[in-house]
Design a protein around this motif. Sequence first.
Motif, PDB file in Angstrom:
ATOM      1  N   TYR A  77     -11.996  -7.509  -6.662  1.00 51.23           N
ATOM      2  CA  TYR A  77     -11.858  -6.367  -5.755  1.00 51.23           C
ATOM      3  C   TYR A  77     -10.761  -5.423  -6.228  1.00 51.23           C
ATOM      4  O   TYR A  77     -10.866  -4.196  -6.077  1.00 51.23           O
ATOM      5  N   PHE A  78      -9.706  -5.998  -6.803  1.00 51.65           N
ATOM      6  CA  PHE A  78      -8.637  -5.143  -7.325  1.00 51.65           C
ATOM      7  C   PHE A  78      -9.164  -4.311  -8.503  1.00 51.65           C
ATOM      8  O   PHE A  78      -8.855  -3.124  -8.617  1.00 51.65           O
ATOM      9  N   PHE A 111     -11.161  -1.555  -7.188  1.00 53.75           N
ATOM     10  CA  PHE A 111     -10.285  -0.539  -6.589  1.00 53.75           C
ATOM     11  C   PHE A 111      -9.675   0.345  -7.684  1.00 53.75           C
ATOM     12  O   PHE A 111      -9.654   1.574  -7.562  1.00 53.75           O
ATOM     13  N   ILE A 129      -4.295  -6.191  -3.858  1.00 56.95           N
ATOM     14  CA  ILE A 129      -5.499  -6.856  -3.363  1.00 56.95           C
ATOM     15  C   ILE A 129      -5.547  -8.222  -4.045  1.00 56.95           C
ATOM     16  O   ILE A 129      -5.451  -8.313  -5.262  1.00 56.95           O
ATOM     17  N   ARG A 130      -5.687  -9.269  -3.290  1.00 50.48           N
ATOM     18  CA  ARG A 130      -5.563 -10.609  -3.854  1.00 50.48           C
ATOM     19  C   ARG A 130      -6.749 -10.994  -4.735  1.00 50.48           C
ATOM     20  O   ARG A 130      -6.590 -11.763  -5.675  1.00 50.48           O
ATOM     21  N   TRP A 179       0.811  -1.217   0.000  1.00 50.67           N
ATOM     22  CA  TRP A 179       0.000   0.000   0.000  1.00 50.67           C
ATOM     23  C   TRP A 179       0.845   1.269   0.000  1.00 50.67           C
ATOM     24  O   TRP A 179       0.350   2.345  -0.330  1.00 50.67           O
TER      25      TRP A 179
END
Length: 312
Positions: free
Chosen positions: A153-154, A157, A148-149, A84
Amino acid sequence: MQLKNIDRGGALVAIAVMAVLPLVFDSRYLMGVLTVAAIYGIWSVSWDFMSGLTGRENFGHSLFIGVGAYAAGFLNTTWGASAWWSLPAGMIAAIAFALIMGIPTLRLKGPYFALAMLSGAVIMQRLMLIFWEYTGGEEGINGIEPLIRSPLYFYWFVLGMLVLTTALLGGLARSRWGLILKAIRGDEATCQAAGLNVTYYKIASLVISAAFAGMGGALYAHYQLQVSPQLFAVVTSITIITMVYVGGMSTIYGAIGGALLLTLMTELLRNFGEWRLMVYSVALILILFFLPQGLVAPTWEKIRQRLAGGQP
């Protein structure tokens, strides 16, 4: 219906469609394509903010992208920092290079800025190969941790970062700041005679542009889980510039449409095999020749005017 409300409604619909597409089609491949398109959207919007508004075209935007990506790679793999931290690190690294390149060249008139940026990207690409012991050479830096794995979700984002970038830069473009940048593009000498610090505005806009390009580079590094010198390649900058021209120069939001359109076109043309590059090139030539103002932004302008009942 007011044009502002139409713009907001159109933006919300576009964001919603982009967000649900991976759920509707349930395709990991499509999700990957959309993720890359969103990252290219960030790069294109950041390029359009500086070069589109001021008219000082940056032929080396890949310099900021590559610097941001390598900053993320070194920070995560060499120094073991959390993934991050890559986003602010990529932005800071890109800002530093923007100041180094912009302060001496943006004070000059003529093509010096464009040539300096182009040279800077080429030199950095070469340096990544020369100092292969530290940079990994042609193989680059591998083993970068995912931000993000979950791929879904990645993607969400990255889409959120694209929306945030567009909102911030679009807001600046519509503000007094944006009017000054457009005035510089129109007549730089008159702006100087009016007492404006033209050099300050150009350097500051380059810094803002570079910051978001560096952030996009960091996102790309954590998507690919590696970075290579190819990110500094001139073709990266040319691709971004083409996306902006197809979307609509100096509109900010048009750059997103251009990035999405050309990314999807590249993938759809894979079935053409060895003819893919020729078909892609012909399509681009036709768009740029017959639609010099771009495709996406002018099309949306016509739609919004029709929805508003011809309201100016």
